[in-house]
Motif scaffolding. Structure first.
Motif, PDB file in Angstrom:
ATOM      1  N   LEU A   7       0.816  -1.209   0.000  1.00 61.10           N
ATOM      2  CA  LEU A   7       0.000   0.000   0.000  1.00 61.10           C
ATOM      3  C   LEU A   7       0.856   1.268   0.000  1.00 61.10           C
ATOM      4  O   LEU A   7       0.312   2.372  -0.059  1.00 61.10           O
ATOM      5  N   ASP A   8       2.185   1.073   0.071  1.00 65.45           N
ATOM      6  CA  ASP A   8       3.156   2.168   0.103  1.00 65.45           C
ATOM      7  C   ASP A   8       2.787   3.215   1.159  1.00 65.45           C
ATOM      8  O   ASP A   8       2.686   4.416   0.883  1.00 65.45           O
ATOM      9  N   LEU A   9       2.615   2.738   2.395  1.00 63.48           N
ATOM     10  CA  LEU A   9       2.203   3.611   3.495  1.00 63.48           C
ATOM     11  C   LEU A   9       3.414   4.306   4.100  1.00 63.48           C
ATOM     12  O   LEU A   9       4.468   3.689   4.297  1.00 63.48           O
ATOM     13  N   ARG A  10       3.231   5.583   4.437  1.00 59.20           N
ATOM     14  CA  ARG A  10       4.296   6.362   5.063  1.00 59.20           C
ATOM     15  C   ARG A  10       3.705   7.260   6.140  1.00 59.20           C
ATOM     16  O   ARG A  10       2.504   7.533   6.132  1.00 59.20           O
ATOM     17  N   ASP A  11       4.562   7.704   7.063  1.00 60.43           N
ATOM     18  CA  ASP A  11       4.110   8.554   8.168  1.00 60.43           C
ATOM     19  C   ASP A  11       2.998   7.851   8.946  1.00 60.43           C
ATOM     20  O   ASP A  11       1.984   8.443   9.301  1.00 60.43           O
ATOM     21  N   ILE A  12       3.210   6.585   9.245  1.00 65.94           N
ATOM     22  CA  ILE A  12       2.168   5.713   9.797  1.00 65.94           C
ATOM     23  C   ILE A  12       2.018   5.889  11.304  1.00 65.94           C
ATOM     24  O   ILE A  12       3.005   5.981  12.036  1.00 65.94           O
ATOM     25  N   ILE A  13       0.770   5.887  11.759  1.00 66.47           N
ATOM     26  CA  ILE A  13       0.456   5.702  13.171  1.00 66.47           C
ATOM     27  C   ILE A  13       0.112   4.220  13.338  1.00 66.47           C
ATOM     28  O   ILE A  13      -0.837   3.735  12.725  1.00 66.47           O
ATOM     29  N   LEU A  14       0.876   3.504  14.133  1.00 67.10           N
ATOM     30  CA  LEU A  14       0.629   2.078  14.384  1.00 67.10           C
ATOM     31  C   LEU A  14      -0.129   1.914  15.696  1.00 67.10           C
ATOM     32  O   LEU A  14       0.278   2.481  16.718  1.00 67.10           O
ATOM     33  N   ILE A  15      -1.216   1.155  15.677  1.00 69.31           N
ATOM     34  CA  ILE A  15      -1.995   0.901  16.890  1.00 69.31           C
ATOM     35  C   ILE A  15      -2.193  -0.606  17.036  1.00 69.31           C
ATOM     36  O   ILE A  15      -2.737  -1.256  16.139  1.00 69.31           O
ATOM     37  N   GLY A  16      -1.753  -1.162  18.160  1.00 66.58           N
ATOM     38  CA  GLY A  16      -1.868  -2.604  18.358  1.00 66.58           C
ATOM     39  C   GLY A  16      -2.452  -2.947  19.711  1.00 66.58           C
ATOM     40  O   GLY A  16      -2.097  -2.347  20.724  1.00 66.58           O
ATOM     41  N   HIS A  17      -3.352  -3.927  19.704  1.00 73.51           N
ATOM     42  CA  HIS A  17      -3.960  -4.421  20.938  1.00 73.51           C
ATOM     43  C   HIS A  17      -3.455  -5.823  21.238  1.00 73.51           C
ATOM     44  O   HIS A  17      -3.396  -6.675  20.341  1.00 73.51           O
ATOM     45  N   SER A  18      -3.050  -6.063  22.486  1.00 73.44           N
ATOM     46  CA  SER A  18      -2.682  -7.397  22.953  1.00 73.44           C
ATOM     47  C   SER A  18      -1.545  -7.975  22.102  1.00 73.44           C
ATOM     48  O   SER A  18      -0.466  -7.409  22.046  1.00 73.44           O
ATOM     49  N   THR A  19      -1.783  -9.100  21.431  1.00 72.36           N
ATOM     50  CA  THR A  19      -0.767  -9.663  20.541  1.00 72.36           C
ATOM     51  C   THR A  19      -0.375  -8.645  19.477  1.00 72.36           C
ATOM     52  O   THR A  19       0.796  -8.516  19.113  1.00 72.36           O
ATOM     53  N   GLY A  20      -1.366  -7.905  18.991  1.00 70.24           N
ATOM     54  CA  GLY A  20      -1.091  -6.873  18.001  1.00 70.24           C
ATOM     55  C   GLY A  20      -0.192  -5.780  18.524  1.00 70.24           C
ATOM     56  O   GLY A  20       0.526  -5.135  17.751  1.00 70.24           O
ATOM     57  N   GLY A  21      -0.211  -5.548  19.840  1.00 71.54           N
ATOM     58  CA  GLY A  21       0.696  -4.583  20.425  1.00 71.54           C
ATOM     59  C   GLY A  21       2.137  -5.026  20.305  1.00 71.54           C
ATOM     60  O   GLY A  21       3.041  -4.225  20.053  1.00 71.54           O
ATOM     61  N   GLY A  22       2.363  -6.322  20.496  1.00 76.11           N
ATOM     62  CA  GLY A  22       3.698  -6.859  20.280  1.00 76.11           C
ATOM     63  C   GLY A  22       4.106  -6.771  18.826  1.00 76.11           C
ATOM     64  O   GLY A  22       5.254  -6.427  18.500  1.00 76.11           O
ATOM     65  N   GLU A  23       3.159  -7.058  17.950  1.00 77.17           N
ATOM     66  CA  GLU A  23       3.438  -7.009  16.517  1.00 77.17           C
ATOM     67  C   GLU A  23       3.867  -5.615  16.072  1.00 77.17           C
ATOM     68  O   GLU A  23       4.857  -5.459  15.350  1.00 77.17           O
ATOM     69  N   VAL A  24       3.149  -4.585  16.500  1.00 71.98           N
ATOM     70  CA  VAL A  24       3.492  -3.236  16.027  1.00 71.98           C
ATOM     71  C   VAL A  24       4.796  -2.734  16.648  1.00 71.98           C
ATOM     72  O   VAL A  24       5.538  -1.991  16.001  1.00 71.98           O
ATOM     73  N   VAL A  25       5.076  -3.131  17.883  1.00 73.65           N
ATOM     74  CA  VAL A  25       6.338  -2.730  18.509  1.00 73.65           C
ATOM     75  C   VAL A  25       7.508  -3.337  17.753  1.00 73.65           C
ATOM     76  O   VAL A  25       8.484  -2.646  17.410  1.00 73.65           O
ATOM     77  N   ARG A  26       7.442  -4.635  17.454  1.00 75.66           N
ATOM     78  CA  ARG A  26       8.540  -5.281  16.723  1.00 75.66           C
ATOM     79  C   ARG A  26       8.617  -4.767  15.292  1.00 75.66           C
ATOM     80  O   ARG A  26       9.715  -4.536  14.775  1.00 75.66           O
ATOM     81  N   TYR A  27       7.459  -4.591  14.651  1.00 72.82           N
ATOM     82  CA  TYR A  27       7.474  -4.065  13.287  1.00 72.82           C
ATOM     83  C   TYR A  27       8.123  -2.685  13.261  1.00 72.82           C
ATOM     84  O   TYR A  27       8.967  -2.393  12.403  1.00 72.82           O
ATOM     85  N   ALA A  28       7.729  -1.819  14.185  1.00 74.28           N
ATOM     86  CA  ALA A  28       8.284  -0.459  14.207  1.00 74.28           C
ATOM     87  C   ALA A  28       9.790  -0.488  14.403  1.00 74.28           C
ATOM     88  O   ALA A  28      10.535   0.235  13.726  1.00 74.28           O
ATOM     89  N   ALA A  29      10.252  -1.315  15.337  1.00 73.05           N
ATOM     90  CA  ALA A  29      11.678  -1.363  15.661  1.00 73.05           C
ATOM     91  C   ALA A  29      12.508  -1.961  14.530  1.00 73.05           C
ATOM     92  O   ALA A  29      13.614  -1.481  14.249  1.00 73.05           O
ATOM     93  N   GLN A  30      11.984  -2.993  13.872  1.00 70.96           N
ATOM     94  CA  GLN A  30      12.800  -3.739  12.917  1.00 70.96           C
ATOM     95  C   GLN A  30      12.522  -3.405  11.453  1.00 70.96           C
ATOM     96  O   GLN A  30      13.347  -3.693  10.578  1.00 70.96           O
ATOM     97  N   TYR A  31      11.370  -2.802  11.162  1.00 71.49           N
ATOM     98  CA  TYR A  31      11.022  -2.457   9.779  1.00 71.49           C
ATOM     99  C   TYR A  31      10.670  -0.978   9.629  1.00 71.49           C
ATOM    100  O   TYR A  31      11.237  -0.271   8.812  1.00 71.49           O
ATOM    101  N   GLY A  32       9.678  -0.528  10.398  1.00 69.42           N
ATOM    102  CA  GLY A  32       9.124   0.800  10.208  1.00 69.42           C
ATOM    103  C   GLY A  32      10.099   1.933  10.407  1.00 69.42           C
ATOM    104  O   GLY A  32      10.179   2.853   9.587  1.00 69.42           O
TER     105      GLY A  32
END
Length: 274
Positions: free
Chosen positions: A84-109
């Motif tokens: 989707l070629d997303l940029r300037d993203i606000i990531l919001i994660g709940h529970s397991t999704g919270g772990g997903e967005v934290v790792r994604y942000a640190a390692q990819y985003g």
């Protein structure tokens, strides 16, 4: 329906509403993007491009036997973001999704310069399971019990879990419809994916991911969360991040519902504007 194909050939479903700065939502276990239906509308109405995907094995995404681990979940999310070629993203994660967005942000985003801010609610970081290095965590037997429940009678297990998930067993006003919808979403998850995801959300260590974050993060959690104890989650995570804001909701459960949902959504919208 819109799908993105991951590098290993798995079809990931996503939905989006609105236009503007992208806000990407990541759901908890055993749910799907349907858990974010209220937020998709609210954030789109507020001028954002609201996007949510179904994790592999969950919802309308491909029913997977393999790859049900946190690193693969993050690669899948990266595939959606890149497609989707997303940029300037606000990531919001709940529970397991919270772990997903934290790792994604640190390692990819962050390395790709795509992420602006991160928000978690009732998130599993830093790590849930008890060990010598994490003596305050939950014993492995707790998670073995979850796996046994999923394997023996998943339908009844989802019904039972909805009570503590939303805090109904602690006297919160939770409609039968909300409980039924939790059950409905749970019944869509592939059994192998649900089973393996227990290890992903309980045994993945996000400590270094939290430390690596340089973007602002809002860490939200209810102090009556019976699924992810706040003392092992938000109260520890806030000490590990560089630019964090902690928001504790008195009497709020794990599930995002009712007055907790209204307050949480309003607080997130206010925080991401500032």
């Amino acid at each position: 329906m819109p799908f993105v194909t991951t590098p290993d050939g798995v079809e990931i479903y996503y939905t989006e509403q609105g236009t503007g700065q992208p806000v990407v939502f990541s759901h908890g276990w055993p749910l799907s993007s349907d858990a974010w239906q209220v937020e998709l509308k609210k954030f789109a109405d507020a001028g954002y491009r609201a996007i949510a995907h179904d994790r592999r094995g969950h919802g309308r995404s491909e029913k997977t036997y393999s790859g049900n681990d946190m690193d693969t979940y993050c690669r899948d999310l990266n595939a959606v973001v890149e497609a989707l070629d997303l940029r300037d993203i606000i990531l919001i994660g709940h529970s397991t999704g919270g772990g997903e967005v934290v790792r994604y942000a640190a390692q990819y985003g962050q390395p790709q310069g795509r992420v602006a801010k991160v928000v978690t609610a009732g998130a599993v970081p830093p790590i849930m399971v008890k060990s010598d290095a994490n003596p305050d965590g939950l014993p492995i037997e707790v998670f073995d019990g979850i796996r046994a429940g999923v394997l023996s009678d998943a339908s009844q297990f989802w019904k039972d879990l909805s009570e503590s998930f939303f805090g109904a067993n602690h006297g919160r006003d939770v409609s039968q419809g909300a409980k039924d919808d939790f059950w409905r979403q749970g019944m869509l998850v592939n059994l192998a994916a649900a089973y393996d995801c227990v290890k992903a959300f309980s045994e993945t260590d996000f400590t270094e991911d939290l430390k690596a974050l340089t973007v602002p993060i809002l860490i939200c959690q209810g102090d009556d969360d019976q699924i992810v104890p706040i003392k092992d989650a938000a109260l520890k995570s806030i000490k590990l991040v560089k630019d964090g804001t902690l928001k504790v909701y008195e009497g709020a459960p794990h599930g995002i519902q009712g007055d907790y949902q209204q307050k949480l959504d309003a607080d997130i919208l206010e925080w991401i504007k500032n």
